[in-house]
Enzyme design. Structure first.
Site, PDB file in Angstrom:
ATOM      1  N   LEU A   1      15.070  -2.779  36.085  1.00 34.36           N
ATOM      2  CA  LEU A   1      14.512  -3.528  34.965  1.00 34.36           C
ATOM      3  C   LEU A   1      14.452  -2.723  33.671  1.00 34.36           C
ATOM      4  O   LEU A   1      14.854  -3.197  32.612  1.00 34.36           O
ATOM      5  CB  LEU A   1      13.099  -4.010  35.322  1.00 34.36           C
TER       6      LEU A   1
ATOM      7  N   LYS B   1      -9.382   2.397  -2.162  1.00 36.84           N
ATOM      8  CA  LYS B   1      -9.593   1.800  -0.849  1.00 36.84           C
ATOM      9  C   LYS B   1     -10.967   2.198  -0.333  1.00 36.84           C
ATOM     10  O   LYS B   1     -11.325   3.379  -0.322  1.00 36.84           O
ATOM     11  CB  LYS B   1      -8.501   2.261   0.116  1.00 36.84           C
TER      12      LYS B   1
ATOM     13  N   CYS C   1      -5.478  -3.204   2.148  1.00 30.72           N
ATOM     14  CA  CYS C   1      -5.245  -3.310   3.601  1.00 30.72           C
ATOM     15  C   CYS C   1      -6.529  -3.460   4.417  1.00 30.72           C
ATOM     16  O   CYS C   1      -7.099  -4.526   4.501  1.00 30.72           O
ATOM     17  CB  CYS C   1      -4.425  -2.110   4.081  1.00 30.72           C
TER      18      CYS C   1
ATOM     19  N   GLU D   1       0.829  -1.204   0.000  1.00 30.80           N
ATOM     20  CA  GLU D   1       0.000   0.000   0.000  1.00 30.80           C
ATOM     21  C   GLU D   1       0.865   1.257   0.000  1.00 30.80           C
ATOM     22  O   GLU D   1       1.801   1.382   0.802  1.00 30.80           O
ATOM     23  CB  GLU D   1      -0.893  -0.042   1.249  1.00 30.80           C
TER      24      GLU D   1
ATOM     25  N   THR E   1      14.157   4.898  28.630  1.00 30.05           N
ATOM     26  CA  THR E   1      14.022   3.630  29.346  1.00 30.05           C
ATOM     27  C   THR E   1      12.635   3.423  29.948  1.00 30.05           C
ATOM     28  O   THR E   1      12.273   2.296  30.281  1.00 30.05           O
ATOM     29  CB  THR E   1      15.064   3.552  30.486  1.00 30.05           C
TER      30      THR E   1
ATOM     31  N   SER F   1      20.631   2.095  35.616  1.00 30.83           N
ATOM     32  CA  SER F   1      20.487   2.187  37.068  1.00 30.83           C
ATOM     33  C   SER F   1      20.647   0.843  37.753  1.00 30.83           C
ATOM     34  O   SER F   1      20.740   0.781  38.975  1.00 30.83           O
ATOM     35  CB  SER F   1      19.099   2.743  37.405  1.00 30.83           C
ATOM     36  N   GLY F   2      20.639  -0.248  36.966  1.00 29.38           N
ATOM     37  CA  GLY F   2      20.612  -1.570  37.572  1.00 29.38           C
ATOM     38  C   GLY F   2      19.206  -2.060  37.781  1.00 29.38           C
ATOM     39  O   GLY F   2      18.987  -3.117  38.374  1.00 29.38           O
TER      40      GLY F   2
END
Length: 644
Positions: free
Chosen positions: A355, A115, A170, A46, A460, A352-353
């Site tokens: 997750l 479309k 689509c 598309e 993050t 930062s250590g």
């Protein structure tokens, strides 16, 4: 075409957004390749002449003029090719802009299929630029020639009259009544689809079943060509997931996240044989729909069905691993495109250590691997301050080394203390100013290092934090590309665990498992006896509850009372009703009051069906009132305790 076999192809070319000249060259290369392989029909994605993700650039005359010129060039390119080509292009007709699949053959534009259904939800906003196609096809004057324009145009092969082809675009096939149904009723035995369907968690399975099922319903062949790498990754990633199916069977399927051409042969004679013996395929013109009323007694329904505690996380281990790999790939592909497009010399990640920063670093490392670049150009920056514990500090440092990044340590305690002095803040006052000053100083450090190294700051923060507003505005809230922005906290944990499980480096594996075992904390308050003093879930509530609330509120639009009831039912062995109600009220209040942080999110890839990007999935005024949602929860606890 002996014995009724017709070779077809679905092609996803490399493109550049809004670079029509480049895209035209790649499309022509694809046509040549398909023709050389003996394909008689080739389908492209598309709007691939311009790129699907041009946004408001579709209103620019220079882009539309270039696209129209390119269409003539591509058509001319087919003059000496024995092939029918379908290619997606934006086209202005009578002052309106249409999303079109152009059919090209022997140097001519044969027809322009419009479309019908324009998606205007979630990440899609096509009605902002495009107009739905007309109800019925008509002829228009196109460059001095009368050309068919509209839906469900049938293209029939002179040498093989049974071969009748029709196109849809689509979203058309995702609609309740796809245009291909009527086309098939009129004789089309092969449906082609020029598509731009982005990649989100599990969407490939749904897409595969949708196309497979549609070919079965229509007793037809179906060639589906999807947009891929090269489209903008501002909010989405496209995987080039092409499919060729025949009467419910998948004949060929492209490897996702890899632009390619796939081929197979459609057995036209077999399809006609199936249609002839299927007595329900031909629908009578006299048949009309009837509406029959019925009544039911309104009473409370006892719940027996299963609602997963973690709706973002597959319960099946194999599926969970597959999903984790998929998410890593989507995140890394998005970052890869952004790094390449900006010619970034480096990527800067604050670690930062915890997750979230661990996941961001792992994604960045994978993006660098995809680019074939030295991971020494990843600057993993640790910025210890008042709340940093030795455990998280050591994990951050070890992880950076094992990943292969360049570790930089920038202590910020002195800088923050000077800032306190400058604004007259008492450092003994551990209020929000004390906490946020550290977060903003860290962001300033990251931004400056990025400027110094010619790089990008990789965000993050995760989606759960965005939902709750658990981020410092213009602190950890801000970055140059946020890879975790649509990943909920419960899923972040599984992604890190997956990375640990498959890690070949034993040292990295050990570090990742320890990160998983560390309490979630922003570490902005001084430790107590060397241990983390500030635990996020003690302050804002358990993330498994908040992700549950988020999923049902955003994914299905459930009212708080219904979400509360589902939570009581689902978490009856984990939380009492007062706890569930307390944190649901917290979620609703914070979700509404913190929208202003989501309204100015950095770019980042969407990975699942629930996302909060203001550019695609969640448009909400920053000053919307929460009162109606809170009223829905008033006195509801006792009511549902009685019901359950």
């Amino acid at each position: 075409m002996k014995h009724g076999f017709v070779k077809v192809a679905a092609a996803t070319p490399d493109i550049r957004v809004a670079d029509v000249e480049y895209n035209t060259e790649r499309i022509c290369e694809g046509i040549s390749q398909a023709a050389s392989e003996g394909a008689k029909i080739v389908v492209f994605p598309e709007l691939c002449v311009t790129g699907y993700t041009c946004g408001d650039l579709f209103t620019q005359e220079v882009l539309l003029r270039s696209a129209k010129s390119a269409l003539h060039r591509i058509a001319a390119f087919t003059a000496d090719k024995d092939i029918l080509v379908f290619v997606g292009v934006p086209l202005s007709v009578d002052g309106e802009l249409y999303n079109v699949a152009a059919a090209l053959n022997q140097g001519e534009v044969l027809g322009l299929t419009t479309k019908t259904f324009l998606p205007n939800y979630g990440e899609f906003y096509e009605m902002r630029q495009f107009t739905p196609g007309p109800k019925n096809a008509r002829e228009i004057l196109f460059e001095g020639k009368h050309i068919p324009f509209g839906p469900q145009i049938l293209f029939q092969a002179a040498e093989m009259e049974e071969l009748i082809v029709s196109a849809e675009i689509c979203e058309d096939v995702w609609s309740p009544v796809p245009p291909s149904i009527r086309a098939a009723m009129e004789g089309a035995v092969l449906i082609v689809n020029c598509s731009a369907s982005d990649e989100t968690i599990g969407k490939d399975n749904y897409r595969r079943e949708l196309i497979r099922g549609q070919s079965a319903r229509l007793i037809a062949g179906y060639v589906y060509a999807n947009a891929g790498e090269g489209e903008s990754t501002t909010d989405l990633v496209f995987g080039g997931h092409n499919l060729i199916t025949e009467n419910g069977a998948v004949l060929q399927e492209a490897k996702r996240f890899q632009n390619d051409i796939i081929y197979s042969e459609i057995d036209i004679h077999r399809l006609f044989g199936e249609r002839r013996k299927n007595t329900t395929f031909k629908i009578s013109d006299e048949r009309q729909l009837m509406r029959v009323p019925f009544s039911i007694k309104m009473e409370e329904t006892v719940l027996t069905r299963h609602f997963p505690k973690q709706p973002f996380v597959p319960p099946n281990e194999q599926e969970r691993e597959r999903r984790c790999e998929e998410i890593f790939t989507i995140q890394a592909m998005g970052l890869k495109k952004r790094l390449a497009h900006t010619h970034a010399k480096s990527a800067v990640v604050g670690i930062s250590g915890g997750l979230d920063s661990t996941l961001a670093l792992l994604v960045t490392a994978r993006a660098f691997d995809m680019l074939g670049r030295d991971k020494k150009d990843i600057f993993a920056v640790t910025m210890p301050c008042f709340g940093t514990t030795d455990r998280t500090y050591q994990n951050a440092c070890r992880m950076a080394r094992q990943v292969g990044a360049q570790l930089r340590e920038v202590p910020i305690a002195d800088a923050v203390s000077i800032h306190f002095r400058d604004i007259g803040h008492n450092p003994e006052d551990h209020s929000v100013t004390y906490e946020n000053a550290q977060a903003r100083e860290r962001t300033q450090v990251l931004m400056d290092i990025a400027n110094e190294s010619g790089g990008l700051v990789i965000g993050t923060g995760d989606m759960s934090e965005l939902a709750l507003g658990w981020a410092t505005y213009n602190g950890d809230h801000m970055s140059m590309y946020g890879v975790n922005g649509s990943v909920p906290k419960t899923l972040v944990r599984h992604l890190v665990k997956y990375a640990a499980d498959v890690a070949e480096d034993e040292e990295l594996k050990t570090v990742l498992y320890d990160v998983l075992d560390t309490p979630v904390s922003p570490e902005l308050l001084p430790p107590k006896e060397g241990n983390i003093a500030q635990k996020t879930e003690d302050l804002v509530g358990p993330y498994e509850l908040h992700d549950f609330y988020l999923y049902y509120m955003i994914r299905f639009g459930y009212e708080p009372g219904k979400i509360y009831r589902l939570a009581l039912y689902t978490f009856e062995d984990s939380y009492d009703s007062a706890t569930i109600l307390k944190w649901l009220k917290t979620f609703c209040r914070r979700f509404f009051s913190q929208q202003f942080k989501r309204s100015c999110l950095p770019d980042g890839p969407k990975v699942g069906t629930v996302a909060l990007s203001p550019r695609g999935d969640w448009r909400m005024p920053s000053d919307a009132c929460v009162d109606s949602w809170m009223k829905d929860l008033e006195n509801i606890g006792d009511l549902f305790d009685e019901i359950n």
